[in-house]
Design a protein around this motif. Structure first.
Motif, PDB file in Angstrom:
ATOM      1  N   ASP A 197      30.825  -8.338  42.611  1.00 47.14           N
ATOM      2  CA  ASP A 197      29.380  -8.367  42.403  1.00 47.14           C
ATOM      3  C   ASP A 197      28.788  -6.972  42.250  1.00 47.14           C
ATOM      4  OD1 ASP A 197      29.217 -11.164  42.557  1.00 47.14           O
ATOM      5  OD2 ASP A 197      29.114 -11.103  44.740  1.00 47.14           O
ATOM      6  N   HIS A 198      29.214  -6.046  43.087  1.00 38.15           N
ATOM      7  CA  HIS A 198      28.695  -4.681  43.077  1.00 38.15           C
ATOM      8  C   HIS A 198      29.858  -3.717  43.253  1.00 38.15           C
ATOM      9  CE1 HIS A 198      25.411  -7.183  44.769  1.00 38.15           C
ATOM     10  NE2 HIS A 198      24.731  -6.557  43.843  1.00 38.15           N
ATOM     11  N   VAL A 199      29.828  -2.626  42.521  1.00 38.39           N
ATOM     12  CA  VAL A 199      30.867  -1.604  42.650  1.00 38.39           C
ATOM     13  C   VAL A 199      30.220  -0.229  42.566  1.00 38.39           C
ATOM     14  CG1 VAL A 199      31.437  -1.582  40.186  1.00 38.39           C
ATOM     15  CG2 VAL A 199      33.148  -0.850  41.834  1.00 38.39           C
ATOM     16  N   HIS A 200      30.763   0.698  43.319  1.00 38.54           N
ATOM     17  CA  HIS A 200      30.237   2.061  43.326  1.00 38.54           C
ATOM     18  C   HIS A 200      31.415   3.028  43.326  1.00 38.54           C
ATOM     19  CE1 HIS A 200      27.307   5.202  44.035  1.00 38.54           C
ATOM     20  NE2 HIS A 200      28.032   5.638  45.038  1.00 38.54           N
ATOM     21  N   PHE A 201      31.421   3.947  42.367  1.00 39.11           N
ATOM     22  CA  PHE A 201      32.427   4.989  42.267  1.00 39.11           C
ATOM     23  C   PHE A 201      31.750   6.302  42.634  1.00 39.11           C
ATOM     24  CE2 PHE A 201      33.166   1.925  38.786  1.00 39.11           C
ATOM     25  CZ  PHE A 201      34.377   1.402  39.199  1.00 39.11           C
ATOM     26  N   ARG A 202      32.337   7.039  43.569  1.00 41.67           N
ATOM     27  CA  ARG A 202      31.720   8.311  43.936  1.00 41.67           C
ATOM     28  C   ARG A 202      32.789   9.305  44.375  1.00 41.67           C
ATOM     29  NH1 ARG A 202      31.256   5.455  48.780  1.00 41.67           N
ATOM     30  NH2 ARG A 202      31.486   6.713  50.649  1.00 41.67           N
ATOM     31  N   ASN A 203      32.401  10.564  44.365  1.00 39.91           N
ATOM     32  CA  ASN A 203      33.248  11.634  44.860  1.00 39.91           C
ATOM     33  C   ASN A 203      32.752  12.086  46.219  1.00 39.91           C
ATOM     34  OD1 ASN A 203      34.980  11.820  42.634  1.00 39.91           O
ATOM     35  ND2 ASN A 203      33.525  13.101  41.536  1.00 39.91           N
ATOM     36  N   ARG A 204      33.681  12.463  47.058  1.00 42.66           N
ATOM     37  CA  ARG A 204      33.368  13.138  48.314  1.00 42.66           C
ATOM     38  C   ARG A 204      33.745  14.586  48.060  1.00 42.66           C
ATOM     39  NH1 ARG A 204      36.904  10.476  52.753  1.00 42.66           N
ATOM     40  NH2 ARG A 204      38.438  10.937  51.160  1.00 42.66           N
ATOM     41  N   PRO A 205      32.790  15.457  47.814  1.00 46.12           N
ATOM     42  CA  PRO A 205      33.098  16.837  47.427  1.00 46.12           C
ATOM     43  C   PRO A 205      34.162  17.465  48.329  1.00 46.12           C
ATOM     44  CG  PRO A 205      30.752  16.461  47.304  1.00 46.12           C
ATOM     45  CD  PRO A 205      31.356  15.225  47.937  1.00 46.12           C
ATOM     46  N   GLY A 206      35.247  17.881  47.701  1.00 44.42           N
ATOM     47  CA  GLY A 206      36.347  18.494  48.422  1.00 44.42           C
ATOM     48  C   GLY A 206      37.225  17.534  49.188  1.00 44.42           C
ATOM     49  N   HIS A 207      36.945  16.220  49.099  1.00 43.45           N
ATOM     50  CA  HIS A 207      37.691  15.255  49.904  1.00 43.45           C
ATOM     51  C   HIS A 207      38.194  14.054  49.120  1.00 43.45           C
ATOM     52  CE1 HIS A 207      36.654  17.350  53.577  1.00 43.45           C
ATOM     53  NE2 HIS A 207      35.398  17.373  53.177  1.00 43.45           N
ATOM     54  N   GLY A 208      38.003  13.979  47.816  1.00 44.41           N
ATOM     55  CA  GLY A 208      38.556  12.880  47.039  1.00 44.41           C
ATOM     56  C   GLY A 208      37.524  11.917  46.503  1.00 44.41           C
ATOM     57  N   ALA A 209      38.041  10.794  46.016  1.00 45.44           N
ATOM     58  CA  ALA A 209      37.218   9.763  45.397  1.00 45.44           C
ATOM     59  C   ALA A 209      37.125   8.544  46.307  1.00 45.44           C
ATOM     60  CB  ALA A 209      37.828   9.351  44.054  1.00 45.44           C
ATOM     61  N   VAL A 210      36.040   7.784  46.125  1.00 41.95           N
ATOM     62  CA  VAL A 210      35.830   6.539  46.866  1.00 41.95           C
ATOM     63  C   VAL A 210      35.426   5.465  45.868  1.00 41.95           C
ATOM     64  CG1 VAL A 210      34.513   5.357  48.666  1.00 41.95           C
ATOM     65  CG2 VAL A 210      35.047   7.802  48.895  1.00 41.95           C
ATOM     66  N   VAL A 211      36.105   4.327  45.951  1.00 39.94           N
ATOM     67  CA  VAL A 211      35.719   3.140  45.196  1.00 39.94           C
ATOM     68  C   VAL A 211      35.331   2.106  46.237  1.00 39.94           C
ATOM     69  CG1 VAL A 211      36.488   1.318  43.622  1.00 39.94           C
ATOM     70  CG2 VAL A 211      37.340   3.647  43.326  1.00 39.94           C
ATOM     71  N   SER A 212      34.083   1.640  46.190  1.00 39.52           N
ATOM     72  CA  SER A 212      33.648   0.607  47.123  1.00 39.52           C
ATOM     73  C   SER A 212      33.079  -0.550  46.312  1.00 39.52           C
ATOM     74  CB  SER A 212      32.622   1.143  48.122  1.00 39.52           C
ATOM     75  OG  SER A 212      31.531   1.729  47.464  1.00 39.52           O
ATOM     76  N   PHE A 213      33.358  -1.761  46.769  1.00 36.68           N
ATOM     77  CA  PHE A 213      32.884  -2.941  46.053  1.00 36.68           C
ATOM     78  C   PHE A 213      32.723  -4.099  47.016  1.00 36.68           C
ATOM     79  CE2 PHE A 213      37.472  -2.470  45.498  1.00 36.68           C
ATOM     80  CZ  PHE A 213      37.986  -3.703  45.878  1.00 36.68           C
ATOM     81  N   ASP A 214      31.920  -5.070  46.585  1.00 33.98           N
ATOM     82  CA  ASP A 214      31.719  -6.253  47.419  1.00 33.98           C
ATOM     83  C   ASP A 214      31.540  -7.481  46.553  1.00 33.98           C
ATOM     84  OD1 ASP A 214      28.727  -6.894  47.104  1.00 33.98           O
ATOM     85  OD2 ASP A 214      28.696  -4.779  47.671  1.00 33.98           O
ATOM     86  N   ARG A 215      31.686  -8.616  47.205  1.00 35.53           N
ATOM     87  CA  ARG A 215      31.500  -9.890  46.527  1.00 35.53           C
ATOM     88  C   ARG A 215      31.065 -10.933  47.535  1.00 35.53           C
ATOM     89  NH1 ARG A 215      35.225 -13.056  42.239  1.00 35.53           N
ATOM     90  NH2 ARG A 215      34.009 -14.962  42.249  1.00 35.53           N
ATOM     91  N   VAL A 216      30.145 -11.775  47.107  1.00 33.74           N
ATOM     92  CA  VAL A 216      29.708 -12.905  47.916  1.00 33.74           C
ATOM     93  C   VAL A 216      30.872 -13.896  47.975  1.00 33.74           C
ATOM     94  CG1 VAL A 216      28.104 -14.854  48.014  1.00 33.74           C
ATOM     95  CG2 VAL A 216      27.280 -12.589  47.345  1.00 33.74           C
ATOM     96  N   LEU A 217      31.124 -14.460  49.136  1.00 31.28           N
ATOM     97  CA  LEU A 217      32.277 -15.331  49.314  1.00 31.28           C
ATOM     98  C   LEU A 217      31.979 -16.812  49.128  1.00 31.28           C
ATOM     99  CD1 LEU A 217      33.908 -13.574  52.383  1.00 31.28           C
ATOM    100  CD2 LEU A 217      34.506 -13.350  49.967  1.00 31.28           C
ATOM    101  N   ASN A 218      30.713 -17.168  48.961  1.00 30.79           N
ATOM    102  CA  ASN A 218      30.386 -18.582  48.816  1.00 30.79           C
ATOM    103  C   ASN A 218      30.415 -19.059  47.379  1.00 30.79           C
ATOM    104  OD1 ASN A 218      28.043 -17.654  47.637  1.00 30.79           O
ATOM    105  ND2 ASN A 218      26.714 -18.239  49.338  1.00 30.79           N
ATOM    106  N   GLY A 219      30.859 -18.199  46.466  1.00 26.21           N
ATOM    107  CA  GLY A 219      30.977 -18.597  45.052  1.00 26.21           C
ATOM    108  C   GLY A 219      29.834 -18.155  44.177  1.00 26.21           C
TER     109      GLY A 219
END
Length: 144
Positions: free
Chosen positions: A117-139
């Motif tokens: 449902d939602h995804v966010h790509f970001r950098n942590r300066p000097g510490h790498g990348a983060v991919v975070s995402f979520d989804r509703v579980l009821n369909g």
């Protein structure tokens, strides 16, 4: 019931199925629809594969060199997953969400966008990348 877990994994291909199995087992325990479980497990697999391939060997705070972290939250209604590595991060000159389907890299990130449902790509300066995402579980899906 709510389930929360976090894994610190070595940047090795063998770590990816471990994270995927743990997620699938947690969702099965919670009675999540198998199709939704499959979509989230594919998204997690893609995010972990990116961390393994591009994550780098730097050391992030509290992590071993060459490691990456997977954190998942299942609260009954929603699943949220975050994959963080210690590599160079996403290139600043390239917008991750616009990688063409014919590109040599970035297709996995596009796939994640299609499965959640939602995804966010970001950098942590000097510490790498983060991919975070979520989804509703009821369909019920909400667009990215």
């Amino acid at each position: 019931m709510s389930i929360w877990w976090s894994l610190h994994l070595r940047r090795e291909a063998a770590s990816v199925p471990l994270a995927r199995r743990l997620l699938l087992d947690a969702m099965r325990t919670e009675g999540v629809d198998p199709d939704i479980s499959f979509d989230l497990s594919v998204a997690l697999t893609e995010a972990c594969a990116n961390a393994v391939e591009h994550g780098g060997n730097e050391r992030s705070a509290g992590e071993a060199p060459g490691a990456y972290r997977v954190t998942a939250y299942l609260d009954g209604e929603r699943c949220r997953i975050e994959v963080a590595d210690s590599g160079p991060g996403f290139p600043a000159r390239r917008v991750v969400r616009r990688a063409p389907t014919t590109a040599e890299s970035g297709r996995g990130l596009r796939m994640i966008e299609q499965l959640v449902d939602h995804v966010h790509f970001r950098n942590r300066p000097g510490h790498g990348a983060v991919v975070s995402f979520d989804r509703v579980l009821n369909g019920a899906r909400t667009p990215c």
